[in-house]
Each structure stands twice: as structure tokens, then as C-alpha cells.
Design a protein around this motif. Sequence first.
Motif, short mmCIF file in Angstrom:
data_model
loop_
_atom_site.label_atom_id
_atom_site.label_comp_id
_atom_site.label_asym_id
_atom_site.label_seq_id
_atom_site.Cartn_x
_atom_site.Cartn_y
_atom_site.Cartn_z
N ARG A 61 2.65 -20.41 26.93
CA ARG A 61 1.90 -20.48 28.17
C ARG A 61 1.56 -21.93 28.54
O ARG A 61 1.66 -22.32 29.70
CB ARG A 61 0.60 -19.67 28.08
N GLU A 103 2.68 -23.84 31.92
CA GLU A 103 1.71 -24.47 32.81
C GLU A 103 2.01 -25.95 33.00
O GLU A 103 1.89 -26.48 34.11
CB GLU A 103 0.29 -24.30 32.26
N GLN A 142 4.87 -26.20 35.43
CA GLN A 142 4.43 -25.93 36.80
C GLN A 142 3.64 -27.11 37.37
O GLN A 142 3.80 -27.48 38.53
CB GLN A 142 3.59 -24.65 36.84
N THR A 143 2.80 -27.70 36.54
CA THR A 143 2.02 -28.86 36.98
C THR A 143 2.95 -30.02 37.32
O THR A 143 2.76 -30.71 38.33
CB THR A 143 1.01 -29.27 35.89
#
Length: 103
Positions: free
Chosen positions: A30, A34, A37-38
Motif C-alpha cells: 500500500r 501511495e 500515486q503521489t
Amino acid sequence: VAAQVGRDSKGLDAETEKLRQEAAAESARRKAQEAQQTAEHAKSLQEGVAAQVGRDSKGLDAETEKLRQEAAAESARRKAQEAQQTAEHAKSLQEGVAAQVGR
């Protein structure tokens, strides 16, 4: 020593250890997702900023700059004139003081 009874086991049993490792792997997955995506979001923001070339002019247009320069020149002229008048007034006061005899 081998026959000691009643001692606590300091390690986790196999099932608990397996669940902890699975949870750690899921958490790492996860966090990696993340982070990706950031990074993608930051890249899209940077591309948007780069596409805004010339949008915000930091300088003044030519007419405004001309008016400001004219106003500055006029202000400098007035200040020089006031300084000259002040100097002439001070000179006349000094002459008046010098002309006073017997005081």
C-alpha cells in the motif's frame, strides 16, 4: 536444563508470525502504491505549471513604465527646486544675522 517446565515461550507461534508477515507485506504494498500515486500527481502538477508560460507577467507594460519614469523625473525636479529655495532662504537668513551689529 533441557527438562525445565513452565517457562514462557518468547517467540510468536507460527500462525501469528505468518499473519504479521502478511500484514507487513500488505502495508509495504500500500505504501508503494501511495508513493507511486503521489509521484504521478506531482508530475502532473509540474506539467501543468510548465504549460503556463507567459501567463503572469512580472514587468509593467511600456505605457505604465513610461508614466512612472516621467513621475520620477518630475519628483526629482521638484525636490531639486525645493532644495535650491531652501538654500537661498538659509543664505538670506545668514546675511540678516551677519548684518545685525551691536546686538
